[in-house]
Motif scaffolding. Structure first.
Motif, PDB file in Angstrom:
ATOM      1  N   LEU A  39      61.926 115.115  16.452  1.00  0.00           N
ATOM      2  CA  LEU A  39      62.319 116.522  16.399  1.00  0.00           C
ATOM      3  C   LEU A  39      62.402 117.043  14.968  1.00  0.00           C
ATOM      4  O   LEU A  39      63.041 118.053  14.708  1.00  0.00           O
ATOM      5  N   VAL A  95      64.079 115.833  26.504  1.00  0.00           N
ATOM      6  CA  VAL A  95      62.773 116.101  25.916  1.00  0.00           C
ATOM      7  C   VAL A  95      61.687 115.466  26.779  1.00  0.00           C
ATOM      8  O   VAL A  95      61.966 114.664  27.670  1.00  0.00           O
ATOM      9  N   VAL A 115      57.183 114.163  20.574  1.00  0.00           N
ATOM     10  CA  VAL A 115      58.268 114.754  21.361  1.00  0.00           C
ATOM     11  C   VAL A 115      58.027 116.245  21.523  1.00  0.00           C
ATOM     12  O   VAL A 115      57.615 116.923  20.590  1.00  0.00           O
ATOM     13  N   LYS A 117      60.244 119.553  23.078  1.00  0.00           N
ATOM     14  CA  LYS A 117      61.493 120.057  23.657  1.00  0.00           C
ATOM     15  C   LYS A 117      61.174 121.407  24.277  1.00  0.00           C
ATOM     16  O   LYS A 117      61.027 122.398  23.571  1.00  0.00           O
TER      17      LYS A 117
END
Length: 119
Positions: A39, A95, A115, A117
């Protein structure tokens, strides 16, 4: 080859390393030139992976659900999963994670980690 068991073996080691706050153990699961996108801005290789997980708070855990797998070649496997990162003192972060595992002479390692989100 069973793609699910290949990825589950890697992901269970990843999950255990995160829970133990053992960033070196997590980093060993990645290839030397792995693209790692958590992130924060991306990094290349195990050193960046170790720094990322070392900066995470104590008590962090990861629970995952492997949603899809694909065998891309004899030595490449793709996985798509949902992950819930739980913290001691704040809400869980959910996520989606895409990974590619590559087999080399030492076994299977993560070569790509991305990742997302989604709101």
């Amino acid at each position: 080859m069973n793609t699910t068991s290949t990825l589950t073996s890697l992901l269970d080691q990843w999950k255990t390393g995160i829970a133990a706050h053992d960033s070196a153990a997590v980093a060993k699961l990645f290839t030397d030139d792995a693209i790692f996108q958590g992130l924060r801005p991306y990094t290349i290789g195990p050193v960046g992976v170790a720094e990322y997980y070392e900066s995470q708070p104590l008590g962090l855990t990861a629970d995952y659900d492997l949603l899809e797998t694909r065998q891309l070649s004899d030595d490449l496997v793709l996985g798509y999963l949902e992950v819930a990162f739980s913290f001691v003192d704040r809400p869980t972060v959910e996520v989606f994670l895409s990974i590619v595992a590559r087999r080399n002479d030492t076994g299977w390692k993560l070569d790509h980690y991305q990742v997302s989100k989604l709101a």
